[in-house]
Scaffold this active site. Structure first.
Site, mmCIF file in Angstrom:
data_model
loop_
_atom_site.group_PDB
_atom_site.id
_atom_site.type_symbol
_atom_site.label_atom_id
_atom_site.label_comp_id
_atom_site.label_asym_id
_atom_site.label_seq_id
_atom_site.Cartn_x
_atom_site.Cartn_y
_atom_site.Cartn_z
ATOM 1 N N ARG A 88 -40.984 -35.187 0.537
ATOM 2 C CA ARG A 88 -41.768 -36.061 -0.140
ATOM 3 C C ARG A 88 -43.293 -35.888 0.607
ATOM 4 O O ARG A 88 -43.294 -36.151 2.020
ATOM 5 C CB ARG A 88 -41.472 -37.424 -0.350
ATOM 6 C CG ARG A 88 -42.527 -38.200 -0.806
ATOM 7 C CD ARG A 88 -41.992 -39.710 -1.145
ATOM 8 N NE ARG A 88 -43.272 -40.442 -1.554
ATOM 9 C CZ ARG A 88 -43.661 -41.723 -0.838
ATOM 10 N NH1 ARG A 88 -42.844 -42.024 -0.048
ATOM 11 N NH2 ARG A 88 -44.670 -42.431 -1.153
ATOM 12 N N HIS A 132 -52.013 -41.722 -1.343
ATOM 13 C CA HIS A 132 -51.412 -42.354 -0.448
ATOM 14 C C HIS A 132 -52.435 -42.800 0.466
ATOM 15 O O HIS A 132 -52.711 -42.353 1.662
ATOM 16 C CB HIS A 132 -50.335 -41.509 0.584
ATOM 17 C CG HIS A 132 -49.271 -42.242 1.462
ATOM 18 N ND1 HIS A 132 -47.968 -42.034 1.327
ATOM 19 C CD2 HIS A 132 -49.691 -42.942 2.176
ATOM 20 C CE1 HIS A 132 -47.535 -42.626 2.337
ATOM 21 N NE2 HIS A 132 -48.359 -43.266 2.945
ATOM 22 N N GLU A 177 -47.126 -47.491 -2.457
ATOM 23 C CA GLU A 177 -47.139 -48.750 -1.757
ATOM 24 C C GLU A 177 -48.494 -49.481 -2.360
ATOM 25 O O GLU A 177 -49.317 -49.755 -1.320
ATOM 26 C CB GLU A 177 -47.026 -48.861 -0.429
ATOM 27 C CG GLU A 177 -45.912 -48.205 0.346
ATOM 28 C CD GLU A 177 -45.318 -48.360 1.697
ATOM 29 O OE1 GLU A 177 -44.408 -48.325 2.184
ATOM 30 O OE2 GLU A 177 -46.466 -48.535 2.249
ATOM 31 N N ASN A 303 -39.544 -48.086 -0.683
ATOM 32 C CA ASN A 303 -39.866 -48.125 0.548
ATOM 33 C C ASN A 303 -39.266 -49.228 1.267
ATOM 34 O O ASN A 303 -39.751 -50.521 1.019
ATOM 35 C CB ASN A 303 -41.304 -47.802 0.685
ATOM 36 C CG ASN A 303 -41.867 -46.516 0.018
ATOM 37 O OD1 ASN A 303 -41.050 -45.774 -0.412
ATOM 38 N ND2 ASN A 303 -43.173 -46.246 0.460
ATOM 39 N N TYR A 305 -38.460 -51.224 5.075
ATOM 40 C CA TYR A 305 -38.387 -51.125 6.632
ATOM 41 C C TYR A 305 -37.839 -52.377 7.192
ATOM 42 O O TYR A 305 -36.930 -52.409 8.207
ATOM 43 C CB TYR A 305 -39.859 -51.049 6.968
ATOM 44 C CG TYR A 305 -40.577 -49.679 6.777
ATOM 45 C CD1 TYR A 305 -40.149 -48.598 7.657
ATOM 46 C CD2 TYR A 305 -41.104 -49.288 5.757
ATOM 47 C CE1 TYR A 305 -40.644 -47.383 7.147
ATOM 48 C CE2 TYR A 305 -41.330 -48.019 5.491
ATOM 49 C CZ TYR A 305 -41.313 -46.973 6.399
ATOM 50 O OH TYR A 305 -41.752 -45.762 6.018
ATOM 51 N N GLU A 366 -39.048 -44.106 1.279
ATOM 52 C CA GLU A 366 -39.142 -44.145 2.725
ATOM 53 C C GLU A 366 -38.160 -45.023 3.251
ATOM 54 O O GLU A 366 -37.888 -46.191 2.851
ATOM 55 C CB GLU A 366 -40.535 -44.479 2.783
ATOM 56 C CG GLU A 366 -41.642 -43.740 2.753
ATOM 57 C CD GLU A 366 -43.027 -44.250 3.120
ATOM 58 O OE1 GLU A 366 -42.967 -45.162 4.065
ATOM 59 O OE2 GLU A 366 -43.928 -43.875 2.540
#
Length: 465
Positions: A88, A132, A177, A303, A305, A366
């Protein structure tokens, strides 16, 4: 890092992932490419942001980054050596359309054309992100994502890219995002363009979502052969306490961070509280907008985290009605982010339960961690904590799959150490260590571990993107 349930044995972990599960890596243009003034590329909001003193913690920029623009062959060889099946990356809008509108820069498209061909030759299915965060600066000068015109210009850029690459790119992500770009870029000014508009930034959210929908339409109109999805940053939002105030603050923040992005994309509506806020901007949400945003998607990219803990603002007159509280009881990465793989499992199961009827297959587009481990005297980068992180999070994905969630892939952030936005070069997320002085690459222990994982999984069969 604490012991991971099931350990870090890559062969055992590979056996828990279903046949056809995609293992990939990911990067973003401004974070790795460098060459910001070469071959006709125009300035982006990140070039401007980095030039403003105090914006980036170490005073650096992505002007050179990892010099990926000149080292594509070396980096694609690293992917091939890793043995994963997909990559990606993002396409830099100012490299393709330098002023954001008007003439297309042939040299910019040529670069991505060569990249896509190189990836395919190396067995890497290309997943292209079209935005992005690197908005061309001339568009920001005309209002940026606060202006509806930017959506029109984005659609034109997407059509130009699709006409050139649409026959070979395996998967597309229109906007990466949108919550981060909106809330952190325009809401509180932590990221480019650095505007602190607070709730007055809500038009940015709507325009980014509309850009996602219009880009999806443009890709399909161009007859692209690849799948189309999204890459939304999601996190479980936990209240700081059981008090009504903290629970209410967490509910509001959950709507801002998660709900106002997933619900328009999947259900064609804003959460009730957000819809009322959007309606306060006269003429913002126009007839047909939400139908455009709600495009059929081939995959839903997550994504992930870490979870976030939210409490009510300590002062009634605070600019925002919530504060961030520490997520206690968990170890942290070198970025200070809590390591909570079970929160990823929770998020995936919650999404299936809440959106079952409209949720397409999920891809983890991600997930990754920052650890500042460099080469030892023998040139070895022994980043065991990164291995444990990915093992634990892939294990959480396997748990969610076992409970019926349709998750089809996991893209490690990131292939390379790179420019980490407002934190500059102080954080290292890569499977490959980069010497920013010489641009030398050294595969880390985590790279070798990921290669063993990919090798162990290949026998189970790859799914074509």
């Amino acid at each position: 890092m604490s012991e991971v349930a099931g350990g870090t044995d890559p062969v055992a972990l590979a056996a828990r992932l279903p046949a056809g599960f995609t293992l990939g890596t990911s990067t973003a243009a401004y974070q790795v490419e460098g060459a910001v003034a070469e071959d006709g590329r125009g300035p982006s909001i990140w070039d401007t942001f980095c030039a403003e003193p105090g914006r980036v913690s170490d005073g650096s920029s992505g002007a050179d980054a990892c010099d990926h623009y000149h080292r594509v062959d070396e980096d694609v060889a690293l992917m091939a050596g890793l043995g994963t099946s997909a990559y990606r990356f993002s396409i830099a809008w100012p490299r393709v359309v330098p002023t954001g509108s008007g003439a297309v820069n042939a040299a910019g498209l040529d670069f991505y054309d060569r990249l896509v061909d190189s990836l395919l030759a190396a067995g890497q299915a290309p997943m292209a992100t079209l935005y992005h965060w690197d908005l061309p600066q001339p568009l920001e000068d005309r209002g940026g994502w606060m202006a509806r015109e930017t959506v029109d210009r984005f659609e034109e850029y997407v059509a130009a890219v699709a006409a050139r690459l649409g026959d070979r790119v395996a998967a597309w992500v229109p906007v990466n995002e949108p919550n981060v770009a909106s809330l952190l870029g325009y809401g509180i000014g932590m990221l480019a363009p650095g505007r602190a508009l607070l709730f007055d930034a809500q038009p940015v959210t709507h325009h980014l979502l509309l850009a996602h929908g219009r880009a999806t339409e443009a890709l399909r109109a161009a007859g692209v052969t690849g799948r189309i999805g999204c890459a939304n940053n999601h996190a479980p939002i936990w209240p700081g306490s059981d008090s009504d105030a903290d629970v209410g603050a967490a509910k509001l923040f959950d709507a801002l961070w998660n709900g106002q992005f997933v619900e328009p994309m999947l259900m064609g509506r804003y959460p009730a509280d957000i819809a009322e806020l959007m309606d306060s901007f006269e003429g913002l949400v126009q007839d047909g907008d939400l139908a455009t945003i709600r495009q059929p998607l081939d995959f839903y990219g997550v994504n992930y985290y870490n979870p976030m803990r939210i409490r009510a603002a300590a002062e009634e007159e605070a600019d925002l009605p919530f504060d961030f509280a520490e997520v206690l009881g968990h170890e942290t990465t070198d970025f200070g982010w809590p390591i909570v793989p079970e929160a990823l499992r929770e998020l995936l199961i919650m999404m299936r339960a809440r959106y079952r009827a409209v949720l397409p297959p999920i891809e983890i587009t991600e997930s990754g961690c920052s650890y500042d481990v460099g080469p030892d005297e023998d040139g070895v980068v022994d980043d065991q904590d990164r291995i444990a992180y990915h093992a634990a999070h892939l294990g959480a994905v396997a748990d969610a799959i076992a409970r019926g969630v349709d998750v089809r892939g996991y893209y490690c952030w990131s292939l390379l150490d790179n420019f980490e936005w407002a934190d500059g070069y102080s954080q290292r997320f890569g499977l490959v260590w980069v010497d920013y002085e010489t641009q030398a690459r050294i595969p880390k222990a985590s790279y070798r571990w990921f290669a063993e994982l990919a090798a162990g999984h290949r026998g189970r069969g790859e799914r074509a993107l």
